[in-house]
Design a protein around this motif. Structure first.
Motif, PDB file in Angstrom:
ATOM      1  N   UNK A  63      -4.878  55.077  47.029  1.00  0.00           N
ATOM      2  CA  UNK A  63      -4.888  56.333  46.277  1.00  0.00           C
ATOM      3  C   UNK A  63      -5.502  56.021  45.099  1.00  0.00           C
ATOM      4  N   UNK A  64      -6.178  57.497  44.670  1.00  0.00           N
ATOM      5  CA  UNK A  64      -6.717  57.317  43.315  1.00  0.00           C
ATOM      6  C   UNK A  64      -6.463  58.121  42.597  1.00  0.00           C
ATOM      7  N   UNK A  96      -5.420  65.545  45.363  1.00  0.00           N
ATOM      8  CA  UNK A  96      -4.616  64.123  45.150  1.00  0.00           C
ATOM      9  C   UNK A  96      -3.983  63.347  46.061  1.00  0.00           C
ATOM     10  N   UNK A  97      -4.241  62.375  46.299  1.00  0.00           N
ATOM     11  CA  UNK A  97      -3.820  61.073  47.093  1.00  0.00           C
ATOM     12  C   UNK A  97      -2.778  60.851  47.169  1.00  0.00           C
ATOM     13  N   UNK A  98      -1.958  60.772  46.210  1.00  0.00           N
ATOM     14  CA  UNK A  98      -0.740  60.303  46.001  1.00  0.00           C
ATOM     15  C   UNK A  98       0.005  60.977  45.229  1.00  0.00           C
ATOM     16  N   UNK A 143       0.680  59.923  51.616  1.00  0.00           N
ATOM     17  CA  UNK A 143       1.655  59.194  51.412  1.00  0.00           C
ATOM     18  C   UNK A 143       2.798  59.535  50.039  1.00  0.00           C
ATOM     19  N   UNK A 144       4.390  58.697  50.269  1.00  0.00           N
ATOM     20  CA  UNK A 144       4.648  59.760  49.123  1.00  0.00           C
ATOM     21  C   UNK A 144       5.692  57.994  47.842  1.00  0.00           C
ATOM     22  N   UNK A 145       6.042  58.639  47.149  1.00  0.00           N
ATOM     23  CA  UNK A 145       7.251  57.836  46.650  1.00  0.00           C
ATOM     24  C   UNK A 145       8.105  59.059  46.202  1.00  0.00           C
ATOM     25  N   UNK A 180      12.286  58.089  55.045  1.00  0.00           N
ATOM     26  CA  UNK A 180      11.361  59.515  54.588  1.00  0.00           C
ATOM     27  C   UNK A 180      10.313  59.231  52.860  1.00  0.00           C
ATOM     28  N   UNK A 181      10.139  58.105  52.937  1.00  0.00           N
ATOM     29  CA  UNK A 181       9.111  58.692  51.672  1.00  0.00           C
ATOM     30  C   UNK A 181       8.393  57.301  52.194  1.00  0.00           C
ATOM     31  N   UNK A 182       7.335  56.534  51.309  1.00  0.00           N
ATOM     32  CA  UNK A 182       6.596  54.438  51.732  1.00  0.00           C
ATOM     33  C   UNK A 182       6.802  53.886  50.862  1.00  0.00           C
ATOM     34  N   UNK A 183       7.985  54.690  49.649  1.00  0.00           N
ATOM     35  CA  UNK A 183       7.924  53.339  48.353  1.00  0.00           C
ATOM     36  C   UNK A 183       9.211  54.563  47.400  1.00  0.00           C
TER      37      UNK A 183
END
Length: 421
Positions: free
Chosen positions: A18-19, A42-44, A74-76, A97-100
């Motif tokens: 993501x940027x 938005x990419x993250x 993706x979702x933090x 439920x999230x990526x990190x």
């Protein structure tokens, strides 16, 4: 295919490198708003900051602060606290439920000081190490961390390295110290971010002083970061990272939204005010799909209508929503913007009293009609004298009950506002 636990750049590539990043913001990065920002580049995204102790014992808070959807990736998910055991329990609850799971070491607000978390842990390096390393060893997903510029470059670099050594697979740095908030915000130190970035070997996100796409690209150039984060900037304009040339990339599935006009999005109209209404209408449509608290809905709409979006810098210089104060730069013509909710005072009052998302949407439809036909608002009653209006704060924040808000979660919030824009 099972993912396994990825680390560093392997993980970063897995989530699409993501940027452009939406900051964690208290009452600001809800799932509906995250999905709106994703439409515009938005990419993250980060969730709002989750206070670990509250999440464990308060079911209402738990339901309100953490919500997501299958397409919200993706979702933090960001958590905060000083009790390692409690933080692990919360992280284990939400990790699927999230990526990190991100740890907030950057919130400078008074409530963070009282509760002992965020930027008020920055001098307790042993505790920081314990929190990050324990989460890293206990979770099935990567742990990441967000922190602020320290009071010396050596300490900034030292803390960045500590986070990496403790197991943080992505690091985000806000380029202001914890004392730089509210009227003392100032500009973010991109050079300090660059120095910290060069000291570590994991993906790095730069945060602070992002008011436009041009700012974002310049920040990336100077800091050499992998991505750039905005909080308040995106809260004022969800299309902050959007380029008109990428219109064909927008998901056609929402082209029938009420904010679209003949052949092009209402948000793309040349008038900044109509763009703000367009974004608000898109957001309200999303709120019908994802459960969003009404007070959060009203606050987002309020911010998207704050000022003329054709002049992004003026949006920030003319209005400061902290406790309803207005910082007006006298004599600078480009900064004399007006909020639609200042001009259309009746819409603002009706929105305050609205009891549903549908009522707010109807009000935005009425406002859209007025703007497109140059229809003025009704005369103000006597109690709406200009002086009284200024005492309320031209941005309407006192009327909307705004206290210390987003930490952005710091964004950027969120700091109202520490300047996570």
């Amino acid at each position: 295919m099972a993912r396994g636990k990825l680390e560093g750049y392997e993980f970063w590539k897995w989530i699409g490198a993501p940027r452009y990043v939406l900051a964690p913001m208290v009452d600001g990065s809800d799932v509906s708003y995250r999905m709106l920002c994703r439409r515009y580049g938005v990419t993250l995204c980060y969730t709002p900051m989750i206070v670990a102790s509250s999440f464990l014992w308060d079911s209402a808070y738990r339901e309100e602060v953490f919500g997501t959807a299958e397409e919200d990736k993706p979702l933090f998910a960001q958590i905060c606290g000083d009790d390692v055991e409690a933080m692990v329990k919360v992280a284990k609850t939400i990790e699927k439920s999230c990526d990190a799971v991100d740890v907030n070491f950057g919130c400078p607000q008074k409530y963070a000081k009282r509760a002992h978390y965020g930027a008020y842990l920055q001098d307790e390096w042993d505790l920081i190490r314990k929190i990050v390393s324990t989460l890293h060893s206990c979770l099935e997903v990567p742990v990441t961390a967000k922190f602020r510029k320290q009071f010396s470059t050596d300490r900034t670099v030292g803390l960045a390295r500590l986070l990496e050594e403790s197991g943080a697979q992505v690091i985000c740095m806000h380029g202001r110290t914890r004392k730089q908030k509210g009227a003392k915000t100032g500009e973010a130190d991109w050079e300090e971010i660059r120095i910290a970035r060069e000291a570590v070997h994991v993906p790095f996100i730069a945060n602070g002083s992002i008011r436009s796409l041009e700012d974002a690209e310049e920040c990336l150039r100077i800091t050499k970061a992998d991505a750039v984060m905005s909080g308040e900037g995106l809260r004022r304009c969800p299309a902050l990272f959007y380029s008109p040339s990428s219109l064909s990339d927008i998901d056609s599935s929402f082209s029938s939204s009420s904010c679209w006009s003949v052949g092009k999005p209402f948000s793309e109209a040349s008038n900044g005010h109509t763009r703000g209404i367009g974004y608000a209408l898109e957001y309200l449509d999303l709120c019908g799909k994802y459960c969003t608290p009404l007070d959060v809905v009203k606050e987002h709409v309020h911010r998207m209508l704050l000022s003329d979006l054709t002049t992004p810098a003026a949006t920030f210089k003319s209005f400061d929503t902290k406790r309803g104060r207005r910082h007006w730069a006298k004599g600078k013509e480009e900064e004399k913007t007006r909020s639609l909710l200042e001009t259309h005072w009746d819409v603002r009052e009706k929105m305050m009293d609205a009891h549903s998302v549908e009522e707010v949407r109807d009000l935005m439809g009425m406002l859209k009609g007025r703007v497109l036909t140059d229809t003025p608002p009704p005369p103000r009653p006597a109690r709406h004298e200009p002086q009284a209006e200024e005492e309320d704060g031209l941005d309407g924040s006192i009327l909307f009950g705004e206290e210390e808000a987003s930490c952005s979660n710091e964004g950027a919030e969120d700091e109202l506002f520490s300047g996570d824009y």
